[in-house]
Scaffold this active site. Structure first.
Site, PDB file in Angstrom:
ATOM      1  CG  ASN A 106      -1.938  -6.224   1.347  1.00 22.74           C
ATOM      2  OD1 ASN A 106      -3.040  -5.935   1.815  1.00 22.74           O
ATOM      3  ND2 ASN A 106      -1.599  -5.939   0.106  1.00 22.74           N
ATOM      4  CB  ALA A 136      -0.307  -0.728  -1.837  1.00 21.35           C
ATOM      5  CD  GLU A 137      -4.657  -4.672  -2.217  1.00 15.56           C
ATOM      6  OE1 GLU A 137      -3.693  -4.363  -1.489  1.00 15.56           O
ATOM      7  OE2 GLU A 137      -5.842  -4.726  -1.825  1.00 15.56           O
ATOM      8  CG  ASN A 138      -2.630   0.573  -5.253  1.00 15.05           C
ATOM      9  OD1 ASN A 138      -2.044   0.031  -4.320  1.00 15.05           O
ATOM     10  ND2 ASN A 138      -2.738   1.875  -5.344  1.00 15.05           N
ATOM     11  N   GLY A 139      -0.074  -1.767  -6.653  1.00 13.22           N
ATOM     12  CA  GLY A 139       1.194  -1.691  -7.362  1.00 13.22           C
ATOM     13  C   GLY A 139       2.314  -0.936  -6.678  1.00 13.22           C
TER      14      GLY A 139
END
Lengths: 212, 228, 228, 212
Positions: free
Chosen positions: A26, A49-52
């Protein structure tokens, strides 16, 4: 003082060497985002990516952006084969479950114990922690990319953080425009001094003892 | 199932009034429902209590409600991309509560599936855990985080049918599926309304049982920050 | 991503030993991984600690492990469809712990996404809540239910690729996505292994990051109770 | 004593009248499963199966069964337009969130307060509660279909349940081969006596006062 583009790219290039075959990685916003450009094409890495998104690919050509295919920083990206989309609970489920091999992010301060402070500047507005605490606390390995000193030339690598922590004892490696420093059980180990800086310049600009 | 939930924008907006607790999907503007936000602005609703991942950008997505001073409180994970929201917070015009992003997502999901809350250790050892109730499970400490629900939830979907089944688009999914479940009344803004039965039952992300209204979207009506 | 997780049944079964804590997907046999269960039987593993929705039927799915006396303990929601498991429980040969089905699903999911547990009110006022730790949130009482994880998780998917991305089939999805996330090591038995990149990124239910091994299924090898 | 097929079908047919246009309904196993056969074709009802289906349709023709498309009882079903598949957390999320309009299930005992006991027989093996507690406690309306008396002719409708409860105060309506009884604030209201039973036969076989 702010880093110039050459130094930012150099830090990113050095950080890319820490990414190994098969890792899930990440990248935070700022200099960390640049790291992806220095991964060899033959190396298979899953960018999270932590938005999905798992399996983020390079930026699209200008004009080929998809407004609904962006990284957590809000910039258009592409996918690599094997990629998947999911909601934010699953994105952070992967993080909390300890499945992110490496997180690369920026910092305001790092202590000799690996404490990380990157979300609160006292007296300034606090825009929130976003996903930084989740990532810093739960990733298997955390690398900090930052300027060695702050705007007034004061060390950002310190014995004890003066700022509130994002996560205690989470940083494994610090890469600045001057040096590469490893956080070890017994303190900070200076691994590399980056030209044109001298050993003494690095030591002087560091607010904690360095082993070298 | 022929229950037709497709309504006009005007009818859907009847549910959103001054001081409504409004939960929204989206992440950095991506996945914020553009036509519903425009409708809220046009209707003149104010004093809103918002719950969502971030505050968008001043001229993008949910951020437009801050710029137009329609917000009273905000529960979120960060507002770093919206300096206007930051300024309003500093001036005491809005009250903002922050949670780590993954914790916020789970709090909303918990509300959506009827749980009372979750146990999470993210933030322990930092000021993010200050004044939090904690409990020990098998000898390990966890923060007790209560579930979050809203009065009205607004989401942005790529496709939807008259029953309210929804499919999202790429990274615009983000918080939308949780928000769709977590409010007393859910309004789905849909890019393409398809006949019921056309969506693949395997691919439906939000089953229509969670959705009350479906409105036709007119699409994103702002330039993206990477375009300018 | 070329990491190839496809292995032989033999290699996958190396992870499952006597007394392993084994979590399994499936609901009434549907979605139990048939070839992995056959492999466990053939290997002679015994004294297993199982976690899953139910005990299948005596000759169907996970139930076959009870019939062959390979089970030591079980955490489940019911064993009504498996009288042999019931008999073993009554005779003290296996120790069984029951949770309401929805609570069990959430406990496993909590383990899968790294939460410490959940707060739930299902079962309050009944003996299902006896000796449970409870807490009050906003004045309302909830049971504190700790997360569940397993040493090895076995799931049954319709399609999967070499990275471990999975798609399930109809009502055979049930507990499989949660089990795929909640173990230290996850083995996916897949009906059809497809080239990486072939699965629609929007339709992947379990991203490959959660999966360690992918094995080729030989399909269901029992008659269903509605067939006989 | 066990109910004959005619009585089971009659109970199911009567229960079907309680299902209204647009409802979301969960049918338990046993007699409740039969209710679906008596819903008029023009009525749109969403049947929920807690193994992960919303929009369950009729049984398939023999030979057209899909082994992976079953209801919670494990029997093959079909889908209606608008149906969706999901995992068990979402299936029970719908239940806990209070989105099931009506659950129809069996019982061992029901009290005059609407307390339900249907999962533990003392001294017998307890096969577990499955999804019964979730459904009984969280559905907007609960209808019990059962034999009016147990195998020894003793009332199953009682003042206070002797068996451990599945859920307190959750039952709204009881339909047996003898009667239709509503659970009201002030007690049990006898709404219908089913032929060939007499009022007195119903009252005698009921272990709690009936208002009529």
């Amino acid at each position: 003082m702010a880093l110039g583009d050459v130094e930012r790219q150099r830090i990113a290039r050095r950080a890319a060497l820490e990414i190994k075959e098969g890792m899930t990685v990440n990248l935070g916003i700022g200099i960390p985002t640049l790291v992806a450009d220095y991964i060899p094409a033959e190396q298979s890495v899953m960018f999270h990516a932590e938005n999905g998104i798992l399996g983020v690919g390079p930026s699209p050509e200008t004009g080929k952006e998809d407004e609904n295919l962006c990284n957590a920083g809000g910039f258009p990206v592409t996918l690599i084969p094997g990629a998947s989309y999911f909601d934010s609970t699953l994105a952070f489920g992967m993080i909390r479950r300890g499945l992110i091999d490496l997180t690369i992010l920026g910092a305001l301060e790092v202590s000799e114990k690996g404490d990380l402070a990157n979300w609160i500047v006292p007296g300034k507005k606090v825009p929130g922690m976003g996903g930084a605490i989740d990532l810093a606390q739960k990733s298997r390995r955390v690398i900090v990319l930052m300027n060695h000193t702050d705007g007034k030339g004061r060390p950002k690598i310190v014995s004890t953080c003066s700022l509130p922590l994002t996560a205690p004892r989470c940083v494994h490696l610090i890469i600045t425009e001057r040096a590469v420093i490893e956080v070890q059980e017994d303190g900070l180990a200076l691994k590399e001094v980056l030209s044109p800086y001298s050993l003494q310049e690095v030591v002087k600009a560091t607010g904690a003892p360095l082993m070298y | 199932m022929d229950k037709n939930k497709v309504v006009s924008m005007e009818e859907a907006l009847n549910a959103i009034k001054d001081e409504t607790c409004l939960m929204y999907g989206g992440f950095g503007g991506v996945g914020n429902p553009p036509s519903l936000i425009q409708g809220i602005l046009d209707k003149g609703v104010k004093g809103l209590h918002l719950i969502g991942n971030d505050a968008g950008f001043p001229e993008i997505g949910i951020g437009r409600l801050f710029t137009a001073e329609r917000v009273q409180t905000l529960i979120t994970s960060h507002i770093g991309s919206n300096p206007i929201a930051g300024e309003q917070m500093n001036q005491g015009k809005i009250r903002v509560t922050f949670f780590p992003q993954g914790t916020l997502a789970e709090k909303i999901r918990a509300g959506g599936v009827g749980l009372g809350g979750i146990l999470v250790d993210v933030g322990l050892g930092t000021i993010a855990a200050m004044e939090k109730m904690t409990t020990k499970v098998r000898g390990k400490e966890y923060i007790i985080e209560p579930a979050l629900t809203g009065e009205v939830g607004i989401v942005y979907a790529k496709q939807g049918d008259a029953y309210g089944n929804l499919v999202f688009d790429k990274s615009a999914r983000n918080f939308n599926p949780m928000v769709a479940m977590a409010s007393n009344l859910t309004i789905a803004e849909v890019e393409e309304i398809v006949p019921t039965g056309e969506l693949d039952p395997e691919g439906i992300i939000t089953p229509g049982i969670f959705v009350n209204y479906v409105v036709q979207s007119e699409g994103v009506n702002w330039p993206w920050h990477w375009e300018t």
